[in-house]
Design a protein around this motif. Structure first.
Motif, PDB file in Angstrom:
ATOM      1  N   LEU A  25       0.767  -1.310   0.021  1.00 14.86           N
ATOM      2  CA  LEU A  25       0.217   0.148  -0.018  1.00 14.86           C
ATOM      3  C   LEU A  25       1.017   1.168   0.187  1.00 14.86           C
ATOM      4  CD1 LEU A  25      -2.539  -0.997   2.709  1.00 14.86           C
ATOM      5  CD2 LEU A  25      -2.830  -1.031   0.123  1.00 14.86           C
ATOM      6  N   LEU A  26       2.224   1.079   0.152  1.00 17.28           N
ATOM      7  CA  LEU A  26       2.968   2.243   0.173  1.00 17.28           C
ATOM      8  C   LEU A  26       3.713   2.440  -1.092  1.00 17.28           C
ATOM      9  CD1 LEU A  26       4.146   3.964   2.635  1.00 17.28           C
ATOM     10  CD2 LEU A  26       6.136   2.663   2.443  1.00 17.28           C
ATOM     11  N   GLY A  27       2.753   3.332  -2.014  1.00 16.44           N
ATOM     12  CA  GLY A  27       3.102   3.771  -3.524  1.00 16.44           C
ATOM     13  C   GLY A  27       2.702   5.106  -3.913  1.00 16.44           C
ATOM     14  N   PRO A  28       2.899   5.350  -5.048  1.00 17.66           N
ATOM     15  CA  PRO A  28       2.341   6.562  -5.564  1.00 17.66           C
ATOM     16  C   PRO A  28       0.553   6.439  -5.962  1.00 17.66           C
ATOM     17  CG  PRO A  28       3.540   5.468  -7.275  1.00 17.66           C
ATOM     18  CD  PRO A  28       3.500   4.518  -6.163  1.00 17.66           C
ATOM     19  N   ARG A  29       0.099   7.513  -6.355  1.00 18.40           N
ATOM     20  CA  ARG A  29      -1.129   7.675  -6.768  1.00 18.40           C
ATOM     21  C   ARG A  29      -2.182   6.986  -5.861  1.00 18.40           C
ATOM     22  NH1 ARG A  29      -1.529   9.175 -12.083  1.00 18.40           N
ATOM     23  NH2 ARG A  29       0.819   9.179 -13.215  1.00 18.40           N
ATOM     24  N   ARG A  30      -2.315   7.700  -4.669  1.00 19.86           N
ATOM     25  CA  ARG A  30      -3.421   7.241  -3.446  1.00 19.86           C
ATOM     26  C   ARG A  30      -3.406   8.481  -2.600  1.00 19.86           C
ATOM     27  NH1 ARG A  30      -0.461   1.865  -2.760  1.00 19.86           N
ATOM     28  NH2 ARG A  30      -0.244   2.445  -4.963  1.00 19.86           N
ATOM     29  N   CYS A  31      -4.422   8.325  -1.822  1.00 17.67           N
ATOM     30  CA  CYS A  31      -4.627   9.114  -0.527  1.00 17.67           C
ATOM     31  C   CYS A  31      -4.861   8.547   0.523  1.00 17.67           C
ATOM     32  CB  CYS A  31      -5.846  10.169  -1.036  1.00 17.67           C
ATOM     33  SG  CYS A  31      -6.431  11.268   0.154  1.00 17.67           S
ATOM     34  N   PHE A  32      -3.905   8.848   1.457  1.00 13.72           N
ATOM     35  CA  PHE A  32      -3.947   8.343   2.996  1.00 13.72           C
ATOM     36  C   PHE A  32      -4.863   9.120   3.600  1.00 13.72           C
ATOM     37  CE2 PHE A  32       0.047   6.753   1.111  1.00 13.72           C
ATOM     38  CZ  PHE A  32      -0.120   5.522   1.611  1.00 13.72           C
ATOM     39  N   VAL A  33      -5.778   8.669   4.287  1.00 12.49           N
ATOM     40  CA  VAL A  33      -6.599   9.217   5.166  1.00 12.49           C
ATOM     41  C   VAL A  33      -6.397   8.851   6.805  1.00 12.49           C
ATOM     42  CG1 VAL A  33      -9.079   9.686   6.103  1.00 12.49           C
ATOM     43  CG2 VAL A  33      -8.653   9.383   3.660  1.00 12.49           C
ATOM     44  N   GLU A  34      -5.775   9.494   7.657  1.00 14.67           N
ATOM     45  CA  GLU A  34      -5.413   9.253   8.848  1.00 14.67           C
ATOM     46  C   GLU A  34      -6.483   9.623   9.954  1.00 14.67           C
ATOM     47  OE1 GLU A  34      -1.792   9.712  12.243  1.00 14.67           O
ATOM     48  OE2 GLU A  34      -1.563  10.917  10.412  1.00 14.67           O
ATOM     49  N   PHE A  35      -7.084   8.756  10.312  1.00 12.60           N
ATOM     50  CA  PHE A  35      -8.321   9.122  11.470  1.00 12.60           C
ATOM     51  C   PHE A  35      -7.640   9.159  12.876  1.00 12.60           C
ATOM     52  CE2 PHE A  35     -10.219   6.724   7.856  1.00 12.60           C
ATOM     53  CZ  PHE A  35     -11.480   7.341   7.738  1.00 12.60           C
ATOM     54  N   GLY A  36      -8.301  10.134  13.620  1.00 15.49           N
ATOM     55  CA  GLY A  36      -7.541  10.502  15.011  1.00 15.49           C
ATOM     56  C   GLY A  36      -6.170  11.017  14.764  1.00 15.49           C
ATOM     57  N   ALA A  37      -5.844  11.901  14.055  1.00 15.41           N
ATOM     58  CA  ALA A  37      -4.537  12.333  13.419  1.00 15.41           C
ATOM     59  C   ALA A  37      -3.705  12.683  14.595  1.00 15.41           C
ATOM     60  CB  ALA A  37      -4.396  13.061  12.159  1.00 15.41           C
TER      61      ALA A  37
END
Length: 477
Positions: free
Chosen positions: A183-195
């Protein structure tokens, strides 16, 4: 109450142009700028004494929006328009209770007695139900403690204290697991909950280096100091912070996700209790359903999205980019470190169907989530061992995050029937956590994911050391 006229030898003097009121609680002078010719700021003019009132005769009153501060009475109307405590307009992605789950008042009794007040027979019956429901569950999870080279220097920094080292080890393992899941790669959006401060996203971004088109959405309901996402200003990545409760967050109305059709990866470090269930529903129900609706939009609007999908599929076939998903999917993965099961709530819990299938309901869930705290406070000393020590404050809403193993949670275990040993309480607490997490696993399976529970760090680093991961069924590594 704060005092005025301290001895200059003890505290020094106020800075020129600043308020001359001494705040005893902070052991310093107020740092507010004063008007020309004045000794005190407006906030302290009345509190400083009669002399101060004479130099500023305008009356100050408590702000009706927040009584912690005052305002000039003749400027109240103007202040209410800009007060930081005023109700702000709701953003488009705010939809009341969208991730809350169905509310069924008939299932939850009005009042449940504390565990310490339960008759021994009733408590034994609850524990028997727990053990029966847990039969067949693997209570020994796979150890997936990992690390990542991007945190090597930070982990070996001699300036680190114990707490900083523990958090870095957890972040390193979470990122190692993200990479293992491809999952660690280009072209994506990480959504961190409780950031919180956003440190997990910070290290993910650092690990990705100059990967193309990577975005981060940091979700946190409270104002956070010392945020690290403000330091990121890279051409290929974007950080956006949403101050909102996960319960009301509609991801498919976030402009960034509307404009950029990128796979979303939900991440979180120690996402407390109910927040985990809200985040799971936000990802696999609210967001995924919204994306399916967008796929039915007019062809003119689909051109851009289809082009982005074609680009990703081409990159995957050519193998030019590392870890590019083979097929676009709204939610490409979930990696969440779990904690605070004692703060779960039946209404929001995503595993209700699993509990009902086991013959369990809201009452059993209530007591299981309270008993889950025994897993992290069950090693406390017995009443005889602590009788000669001063009593400590008990807090019903705190649970161990960093693993020192001595926090007090829920009701005191000292008042429980004596038929349970400390070791048995600890094992029961772990079973409660496992059963609650298993409901989440079954929920994700029903939603088309391949979920897993594993240990991601040593219990000496954190007693809350379980990681929940999930991938869409078509993209198992």
């Amino acid at each position: 109450m704060a005092a005025f006229a301290p001895t200059p030898q003890a505290t020094g003097f106020p800075t020129e142009g600043r308020c001359g009121y001494y705040v005893a609680k902070k052991k310093r002078f107020c740092r507010m700028v004063v008007a020309a010719g004045k000794r005190f700021c407006g906030e302290h003019a009345g509190a400083a004494g009669p002399g101060a009132e004479e130099e500023n005769a305008r009356k100050r009153i408590l702000c009706p929006l927040d009584p912690k501060h005052t305002v000039y009475e003749d400027q109240l109307a103007k202040h209410l328009k800009k007060c930081n405590s005023r109700e702000k307009p709701k953003p488009e992605f705010f939809i009341q209770d969208i991730n809350a789950g169905l509310k069924d008042e008939t299932e939850i009794p009005e009042q449940l007695v504390p565990i310490s007040s339960l008759p021994e027979e009733q408590l034994e019956n609850l524990i028997e139900k727990l053990r029966k429901a847990s039969l067949g569950l693997n209570s020994t999870l796979k150890d997936q403690s990992m690390s990542h080279p991007v945190l090597h220097d930070a982990l070996n920094d001699p300036k680190n204290g114990d707490s900083a080292t523990k958090h870095l080890k957890q972040q390193a393992s979470i990122i190692g697991n993200i990479e293992k899941l491809k999952l660690l790669g280009p072209r994506r959006c990480f959504v961190e909950f409780g950031a919180g401060k956003g440190k997990l996203s910070h290290w993910v971004d650092t690990a990705l280096k100059d990967a193309e088109k990577v975005h981060f959405i940091l979700v946190e309901k409270v104002t956070t100091r010392f945020k690290v996402d403000g330091k990121h200003r890279k051409e290929n990545s974007m950080f956006e912070r949403l101050q909102i409760d996960i319960q009301h967050l509609c991801l498919n109305k976030v402009p960034l996700l509307i404009e950029e059709k990128l796979p979303v990866i939900g991440i979180g470090k120690h996402l407390c209790g109910v927040a985990t269930d809200l985040a799971l529903r936000c990802l696999v129900e609210t967001y995924a359903a919204g994306c399916e609706e967008r796929n039915e939009e007019p062809s003119a609007k689909r051109i851009k999205n289809d082009k982005a999908e074609t680009e990703m599929n081409t990159l995957a076939k050519e193998g030019n980019e590392k870890n590019v998903p083979e097929k676009w999917t709204p939610v490409a993965g979930i990696v969440i470190a779990l904690c605070c099961h004692h703060r779960c709530e039946w209404r929001h819990y995503v595993g209700k169907e699993y509990f009902r299938a086991l013959g369990l309901g809201a009452v059993e869930f209530h007591y299981f989530q309270r008993m889950s705290s025994w897993a992290t406070c069950g090693m406390r000393k017995t009443p005889l061992e602590v009788s000669d020590r001063p009593a400590k404050r008990k807090d019903n809403d705190t649970e161990e995050h960093d693993g020192d193993g001595h926090s007090i949670t829920d009701e005191s275990t000292d008042g429980l029937p004596g038929f349970l040993t400390v070791g048995e309480k600890k094992r029961i607490g772990h079973l409660c956590k496992l059963l609650i997490d298993q409901g989440r696993v079954r929920y994700l399976e029903q939603k088309g994911f391949s979920p897993a529970l594993q240990y991601y760090t040593d219990p000496l680093v954190s007693l809350e050391n379980v990681l929940l991961t999930a991938l869409p069924n078509h993209s198992s590594p």
